[in-house]
Motif scaffolding. Structure first.
Motif, PDB file in Angstrom:
ATOM      1  N   ILE A 168      -3.030   9.329   9.458  1.00 47.91           N
ATOM      2  CA  ILE A 168      -2.451   8.670   8.123  1.00 47.91           C
ATOM      3  C   ILE A 168      -1.377   9.436   7.718  1.00 47.91           C
ATOM      4  CG2 ILE A 168      -2.521   8.025   5.596  1.00 47.91           C
ATOM      5  CD1 ILE A 168      -5.417   7.256   6.477  1.00 47.91           C
ATOM      6  N   LYS A 169      -0.134   8.917   7.216  1.00 44.02           N
ATOM      7  CA  LYS A 169       1.020   9.718   6.725  1.00 44.02           C
ATOM      8  C   LYS A 169       0.705  10.522   5.488  1.00 44.02           C
ATOM      9  CE  LYS A 169       5.704   9.061   5.082  1.00 44.02           C
ATOM     10  NZ  LYS A 169       6.686   8.285   4.710  1.00 44.02           N
ATOM     11  N   LYS A 170       1.030  11.730   5.709  1.00 40.31           N
ATOM     12  CA  LYS A 170       0.821  12.775   4.439  1.00 40.31           C
ATOM     13  C   LYS A 170       1.616  12.976   3.555  1.00 40.31           C
ATOM     14  CE  LYS A 170      -2.601  14.269   7.510  1.00 40.31           C
ATOM     15  NZ  LYS A 170      -2.349  13.301   8.611  1.00 40.31           N
ATOM     16  N   GLY A 171       1.296  13.110   2.352  1.00 39.25           N
ATOM     17  CA  GLY A 171       1.913  12.987   1.076  1.00 39.25           C
ATOM     18  C   GLY A 171       2.802  14.395   1.109  1.00 39.25           C
ATOM     19  N   ASP A 172       3.346  14.565  -0.073  1.00 42.11           N
ATOM     20  CA  ASP A 172       4.265  15.776  -0.635  1.00 42.11           C
ATOM     21  C   ASP A 172       3.217  16.724  -1.369  1.00 42.11           C
ATOM     22  OD1 ASP A 172       5.841  17.617  -1.725  1.00 42.11           O
ATOM     23  OD2 ASP A 172       7.325  16.196  -2.721  1.00 42.11           O
ATOM     24  N   GLU A 173       2.951  17.953  -0.582  1.00 40.07           N
ATOM     25  CA  GLU A 173       2.103  19.008  -1.207  1.00 40.07           C
ATOM     26  C   GLU A 173       2.663  19.287  -2.633  1.00 40.07           C
ATOM     27  OE1 GLU A 173       0.669  22.172   1.173  1.00 40.07           O
ATOM     28  OE2 GLU A 173       1.080  21.003   3.025  1.00 40.07           O
ATOM     29  N   SER A 174       4.014  19.302  -3.032  1.00 36.66           N
ATOM     30  CA  SER A 174       4.302  19.700  -4.262  1.00 36.66           C
ATOM     31  C   SER A 174       4.300  18.838  -5.436  1.00 36.66           C
ATOM     32  CB  SER A 174       5.979  20.250  -4.218  1.00 36.66           C
ATOM     33  OG  SER A 174       6.549  18.959  -3.853  1.00 36.66           O
ATOM     34  N   ALA A 175       3.898  17.477  -4.958  1.00 38.60           N
ATOM     35  CA  ALA A 175       3.443  16.266  -5.691  1.00 38.60           C
ATOM     36  C   ALA A 175       2.240  16.012  -5.750  1.00 38.60           C
ATOM     37  CB  ALA A 175       4.706  15.170  -5.370  1.00 38.60           C
ATOM     38  N   ASN A 176       1.235  16.789  -5.498  1.00 45.04           N
ATOM     39  CA  ASN A 176      -0.050  16.560  -5.160  1.00 45.04           C
ATOM     40  C   ASN A 176      -0.444  15.677  -4.312  1.00 45.04           C
ATOM     41  OD1 ASN A 176      -2.972  17.187  -5.991  1.00 45.04           O
ATOM     42  ND2 ASN A 176      -2.967  15.770  -7.833  1.00 45.04           N
ATOM     43  N   GLY A 177       0.096  15.606  -3.158  1.00 46.52           N
ATOM     44  CA  GLY A 177      -0.139  14.361  -2.038  1.00 46.52           C
ATOM     45  C   GLY A 177       0.385  13.149  -2.201  1.00 46.52           C
ATOM     46  N   THR A 178       1.377  12.861  -3.214  1.00 48.56           N
ATOM     47  CA  THR A 178       1.986  11.642  -3.398  1.00 48.56           C
ATOM     48  C   THR A 178       2.807  11.165  -2.222  1.00 48.56           C
ATOM     49  OG1 THR A 178       2.135  11.683  -5.777  1.00 48.56           O
ATOM     50  CG2 THR A 178       3.562  10.307  -4.833  1.00 48.56           C
ATOM     51  N   VAL A 179       2.384  10.028  -1.696  1.00 52.46           N
ATOM     52  CA  VAL A 179       3.292   9.767  -0.390  1.00 52.46           C
ATOM     53  C   VAL A 179       4.269   8.698  -0.690  1.00 52.46           C
ATOM     54  CG1 VAL A 179       2.565   8.654   1.665  1.00 52.46           C
ATOM     55  CG2 VAL A 179       0.865   9.725   0.689  1.00 52.46           C
ATOM     56  N   SER A 180       5.388   8.815  -0.250  1.00 52.56           N
ATOM     57  CA  SER A 180       6.640   7.895  -0.321  1.00 52.56           C
ATOM     58  C   SER A 180       6.466   6.971   0.928  1.00 52.56           C
ATOM     59  CB  SER A 180       7.929   8.434  -0.385  1.00 52.56           C
ATOM     60  OG  SER A 180       8.105   9.323   0.747  1.00 52.56           O
ATOM     61  N   GLU A 181       6.550   5.790   1.065  1.00 54.65           N
ATOM     62  CA  GLU A 181       6.494   4.726   1.892  1.00 54.65           C
ATOM     63  C   GLU A 181       5.155   4.822   2.719  1.00 54.65           C
ATOM     64  OE1 GLU A 181      10.117   4.162   4.498  1.00 54.65           O
ATOM     65  OE2 GLU A 181      11.240   4.829   2.723  1.00 54.65           O
ATOM     66  N   PRO A 182       3.891   4.883   1.848  1.00 56.34           N
ATOM     67  CA  PRO A 182       2.653   4.848   2.476  1.00 56.34           C
ATOM     68  C   PRO A 182       1.969   4.275   3.611  1.00 56.34           C
ATOM     69  CG  PRO A 182       2.557   4.086   0.129  1.00 56.34           C
ATOM     70  CD  PRO A 182       4.081   4.299   0.654  1.00 56.34           C
ATOM     71  N   ASP A 183       1.071   4.692   4.438  1.00 54.75           N
ATOM     72  CA  ASP A 183       0.461   3.886   5.170  1.00 54.75           C
ATOM     73  C   ASP A 183      -0.317   2.923   4.332  1.00 54.75           C
ATOM     74  OD1 ASP A 183       1.603   4.774   7.466  1.00 54.75           O
ATOM     75  OD2 ASP A 183       0.055   6.254   8.090  1.00 54.75           O
ATOM     76  N   ARG A 184      -1.184   1.832   4.917  1.00 55.71           N
ATOM     77  CA  ARG A 184      -1.780   1.155   4.104  1.00 55.71           C
ATOM     78  C   ARG A 184      -3.413   0.523   5.003  1.00 55.71           C
ATOM     79  NH1 ARG A 184       1.991  -3.987   3.778  1.00 55.71           N
ATOM     80  NH2 ARG A 184       3.525  -2.354   3.849  1.00 55.71           N
ATOM     81  N   MET A 185      -4.249  -0.057   4.084  1.00 53.86           N
ATOM     82  CA  MET A 185      -5.344  -0.515   4.866  1.00 53.86           C
ATOM     83  C   MET A 185      -4.773  -1.918   5.311  1.00 53.86           C
ATOM     84  SD  MET A 185      -8.682   0.816   2.681  1.00 53.86           S
ATOM     85  CE  MET A 185      -8.077   0.130   1.014  1.00 53.86           C
ATOM     86  N   VAL A 186      -4.621  -2.216   6.427  1.00 50.91           N
ATOM     87  CA  VAL A 186      -4.319  -3.622   6.906  1.00 50.91           C
ATOM     88  C   VAL A 186      -4.996  -4.588   6.388  1.00 50.91           C
ATOM     89  CG1 VAL A 186      -3.462  -5.050   8.882  1.00 50.91           C
ATOM     90  CG2 VAL A 186      -2.796  -2.515   9.011  1.00 50.91           C
ATOM     91  N   LYS A 187      -6.453  -4.397   6.796  1.00 51.85           N
ATOM     92  CA  LYS A 187      -7.397  -5.234   6.570  1.00 51.85           C
ATOM     93  C   LYS A 187      -8.740  -4.627   6.497  1.00 51.85           C
ATOM     94  CE  LYS A 187      -9.703  -9.451   7.949  1.00 51.85           C
ATOM     95  NZ  LYS A 187      -9.688 -10.750   9.014  1.00 51.85           N
ATOM     96  N   VAL A 188      -9.645  -4.969   5.573  1.00 56.12           N
ATOM     97  CA  VAL A 188     -10.956  -4.428   5.272  1.00 56.12           C
ATOM     98  C   VAL A 188     -12.000  -5.427   5.375  1.00 56.12           C
ATOM     99  CG1 VAL A 188     -12.403  -2.710   4.037  1.00 56.12           C
ATOM    100  CG2 VAL A 188      -9.697  -2.481   4.101  1.00 56.12           C
ATOM    101  N   ARG A 189     -12.998  -5.275   6.109  1.00 61.03           N
ATOM    102  CA  ARG A 189     -14.056  -6.278   6.202  1.00 61.03           C
ATOM    103  C   ARG A 189     -15.500  -5.429   6.519  1.00 61.03           C
ATOM    104  NH1 ARG A 189     -15.847  -7.453  11.446  1.00 61.03           N
ATOM    105  NH2 ARG A 189     -14.438  -6.631  13.118  1.00 61.03           N
ATOM    106  N   ILE A 190     -16.509  -6.256   6.053  1.00 57.93           N
ATOM    107  CA  ILE A 190     -17.923  -5.910   6.091  1.00 57.93           C
ATOM    108  C   ILE A 190     -18.070  -6.668   7.680  1.00 57.93           C
ATOM    109  CG2 ILE A 190     -20.138  -5.912   5.361  1.00 57.93           C
ATOM    110  CD1 ILE A 190     -18.341  -4.402   3.725  1.00 57.93           C
ATOM    111  N   ALA A 191     -19.056  -5.603   8.418  1.00 57.01           N
ATOM    112  CA  ALA A 191     -19.274  -6.044   9.780  1.00 57.01           C
ATOM    113  C   ALA A 191     -20.229  -7.435   9.818  1.00 57.01           C
ATOM    114  CB  ALA A 191     -19.901  -4.873  10.651  1.00 57.01           C
ATOM    115  N   ALA A 192     -20.883  -7.533   8.774  1.00 56.05           N
ATOM    116  CA  ALA A 192     -22.005  -8.679   8.922  1.00 56.05           C
ATOM    117  C   ALA A 192     -21.092 -10.084   8.496  1.00 56.05           C
ATOM    118  CB  ALA A 192     -22.719  -8.577   7.839  1.00 56.05           C
ATOM    119  N   ASP A 193     -19.936 -10.091   8.331  1.00 58.23           N
ATOM    120  CA  ASP A 193     -18.924 -11.152   7.789  1.00 58.23           C
ATOM    121  C   ASP A 193     -18.037 -11.574   9.097  1.00 58.23           C
ATOM    122  OD1 ASP A 193     -20.372 -10.663   5.492  1.00 58.23           O
ATOM    123  OD2 ASP A 193     -18.358 -10.101   4.380  1.00 58.23           O
ATOM    124  N   LYS A 194     -18.330 -11.766  10.080  1.00 52.14           N
ATOM    125  CA  LYS A 194     -17.767 -12.408  11.427  1.00 52.14           C
ATOM    126  C   LYS A 194     -16.555 -12.411  10.974  1.00 52.14           C
ATOM    127  CE  LYS A 194     -21.158 -11.173  13.918  1.00 52.14           C
ATOM    128  NZ  LYS A 194     -21.216 -10.094  14.732  1.00 52.14           N
TER     129      LYS A 194
END
Length: 194
Positions: A168-194
């Motif tokens: 995952i794209k790392k953030g700016d240490e001097s800005a407490n890890g704030t990320v410009s143009e950050p990566d994202r969770m494309v999709k999230v699911r629970i395995a039971a929900d086919k």
């Protein structure tokens, strides 16, 4: 004969240790799959440690609330934080100035602290200074952080795909890890929900 007993004891120990991990991974109702740009991350959720937090995470997952949400704060050698469904959805309502300050339309959750340590792959709930302010944001550890033990709620552990978290794209240490143009969770699911 002694060698055979030692080998048998070792095999039983391994079976018990790996069996516990397999049992956790084998529970599709408490397995969260986060699809990232580089692949899937499988998280074993821990309702035994934090039943209220896990229940809320699962509700948000099932509503699709985490899909497209940014990793807005990523500190190399520490953790990657995401889950701000109010201001962090990069497809709908992303706000670079507000991301990290929001939650969801659900109530905050009372702390469910445990003695489970924060180590590489641990998933914990983010919160404000108030211990009872966790809502939707969570973080995944790159490395152990004993200073968090007993101070933040552990909700799960990465069982597979930690290398995708590392990427995952790392953030700016001097800005407490704030990320410009950050990566994202494309999709999230629970395995039971086919």
């Amino acid at each position: 004969m002694l060698f055979k007993k030692l080998v048998t004891a070792f095999a039983l120990t391994c079976a018990v240790a790996f069996g516990a991990t397999a049992a956790l991974a084998a529970d599709p109702e408490n397995t969260m799959i986060i699809t990232l740009k580089d692949g899937d991350v499988v998280v074993g959720l821990r309702p035994d440690l934090a039943p209220k937090h896990v229940a809320q995470i699962k509700e948000l997952v099932r509503e699709g609330a985490y899909n497209g949400v940014a990793f807005h704060r990523v500190i190399d050698g520490f953790m990657a934080q995401t889950g701000d469904v109010q201001f962090g959805n990069m497809d709908k309502n992303f706000s670079a100035s507000d991301v990290g300050t929001g939650g969801s339309d659900k109530p905050n959750i009372p702390a469910e602290f445990s003695q489970t340590p924060f180590k590489r792959g641990t998933v914990g709930m983010a919160r404000a200074q108030d211990p009872n302010s966790a809502n939707s944001q969570f973080f995944i550890m790159f490395t152990p952080a004993p200073s968090l033990d007993g101070q933040y709620t552990v909700v799960g552990e990465v069982e597979k795909g930690i290398e995708h978290i590392d990427a995952i794209k790392k953030g700016d240490e001097s800005a407490n890890g704030t990320v410009s143009e950050p990566d994202r969770m494309v999709k999230v699911r629970i395995a039971a929900d086919k």
